[in-house]
Design an enzyme around this catalytic site. Structure first.
Site, PDB file in Angstrom:
ATOM      1  N   HIS A 243       0.838  -1.207   0.000  1.00  0.00           N
ATOM      2  CA  HIS A 243       0.000   0.000   0.000  1.00  0.00           C
ATOM      3  C   HIS A 243       0.874   1.259   0.000  1.00  0.00           C
ATOM      4  O   HIS A 243       0.579   2.233  -0.695  1.00  0.00           O
ATOM      5  CB  HIS A 243      -0.882   0.048   1.252  1.00  0.00           C
ATOM      6  CG  HIS A 243      -1.906  -1.046   1.346  1.00  0.00           C
ATOM      7  ND1 HIS A 243      -1.845  -2.038   2.288  1.00  0.00           N
ATOM      8  CD2 HIS A 243      -3.010  -1.296   0.607  1.00  0.00           C
ATOM      9  CE1 HIS A 243      -2.892  -2.845   2.148  1.00  0.00           C
ATOM     10  NE2 HIS A 243      -3.607  -2.426   1.132  1.00  0.00           N
TER      11      HIS A 243
ATOM     12  N   LYS B 295      -1.675  -6.804  -7.694  1.00  0.00           N
ATOM     13  CA  LYS B 295      -1.881  -8.036  -6.910  1.00  0.00           C
ATOM     14  C   LYS B 295      -3.328  -8.535  -7.077  1.00  0.00           C
ATOM     15  O   LYS B 295      -3.569  -9.710  -7.277  1.00  0.00           O
ATOM     16  CB  LYS B 295      -1.554  -7.739  -5.445  1.00  0.00           C
ATOM     17  CG  LYS B 295      -2.335  -8.494  -4.420  1.00  0.00           C
ATOM     18  CD  LYS B 295      -1.637  -9.708  -3.969  1.00  0.00           C
ATOM     19  CE  LYS B 295      -2.392 -10.602  -3.017  1.00  0.00           C
ATOM     20  NZ  LYS B 295      -3.631 -10.190  -2.483  1.00  0.00           N
TER      21      LYS B 295
END
Ligand code: PAF
Length: 288
Positions: free
Chosen positions: A42, A154
């Site tokens: 992140h 992802k």
């Protein structure tokens, strides 16, 4: 009011007022949609956003609409204070943290129903998922009005679904895809990795070896069927339970892919290790 290391906005009104000020100053705004439990993957999205935008908003909202009643909504990790400290360390400007009532007020009834890239793969196993994701992302985009939103590769099908929604509905923002950030052994970083026991964590990287093996066969144009069978066998042998899918798809449409079509492919896999569902994917370059 609690003092946070990064400013936190809890209402659409407050968020809009802050974004308006930035816009008046001619600043570009990025949004990083998350459900919290932040890890370096992140933080990398924030770093990428900062290359082209002066202001980066990170949303933290565990979205009930994308969890089935049987899934892990209640036990999904919530680490708000820790998340704020991490965002402060990479210079995130603002956290957008609505509560459920702010996101889905009483009477809320409108849903975005994605199709196309949302068909198959995850949807075969989590039919509720992309409706929930598309609806909340549509709301997040309209709440924050960003110039760009950055998503990790992802969750590759999610990235394709969001791109399609933005294109189909003429949403005025750019979707930026960011390469998957991996642990030293190659396991894709994920908030759900913390569910793994030490023994499962050691085995988990096998899913990455398998998608790499299938991608190598796909790129060679030989032995793909065998690599897919062997890949599933290798996961079972490593201790994985149910294997939801191991497959190669067109990287953009997510429809069937074959070697020699001149289009890039994507190997995607999802499988259970104990009580944790792991996903991974890697690129297959286009072959003439
Ligand atoms: O990838 C996630 O964390 C979520 O699906 C998202 C995009 C924040 C929507 O809730």
């Amino acid at each position: 009011m609690a003092k946070f290391p990064v400013p936190v906005s809890n209402t659409v009104k407050d968020l809009r007022a802050r974004v308006l000020q930035w816009r008046k100053a001619g600043e570009r705004v990025a949004l990083i949609p998350t459900m919290g439990a932040l890890h370096d993957g992140h933080l990398e999205l924030v770093r990428i956003a900062k290359r082209s935008c002066e202001r980066v908003i990170t949303s933290i909202f565990v979205n009930p609409a994308q969890f089935a009643p049987t899934e892990d909504f209640d036990k999904y990790p919530r680490t708000f204070e820790d998340d704020l400290a991490k965002l402060a360390s990479v210079g995130g400007e603002l956290v957008w943290a609505p509560d459920k009532g702010e996101m889905y007020p009483v009477g809320f009834a409108t849903k975005v129903i994605p199709a196309g890239t949302a068909e198959g793969l995850e949807t075969d196993f989590r039919p509720h998922f992309f409706g929930g994701v598309a609806t909340v992302c549509c709301k997040l985009f309209l709440q924050a009005l960003p110039d760009i939103a950055v998503f990790g590769e992802k969750d590759y099908q999610q990235l394709c679904v969001i791109r399609q929604m933005v294109r189909d509905l003429n949403m005025p923002l750019e979707i930026v895809g960011a390469e998957t950030v991996r642990e030293a052994d190659g396991l894709a970083m994920s908030s759900r990795n913390r569910y793994l026991t030490a023994d499962e964590r050691a085995k988990a990287v096998k899913i990455h070896h398998v998608v790499n093996g299938v991608a190598a066969a796909a790129a060679r144009g030989a032995g793909l069927e065998n690599a897919l069978v062997e890949g599933r066998r290798a996961l079972t042998y490593a201790g994985f339970g149910t294997i939801d899918y191991v497959t190669v798809r067109d990287a953009e449409t997510l429809k069937d892919w074959t070697h020699g079509t001149g289009r890039p492919g994507r190997v995607l896999a999802a499988a259970w290790l104990g009580k944790t569902r792991l996903i991974d994917n890697v690129a297959v370059p286009a072959a003439a």
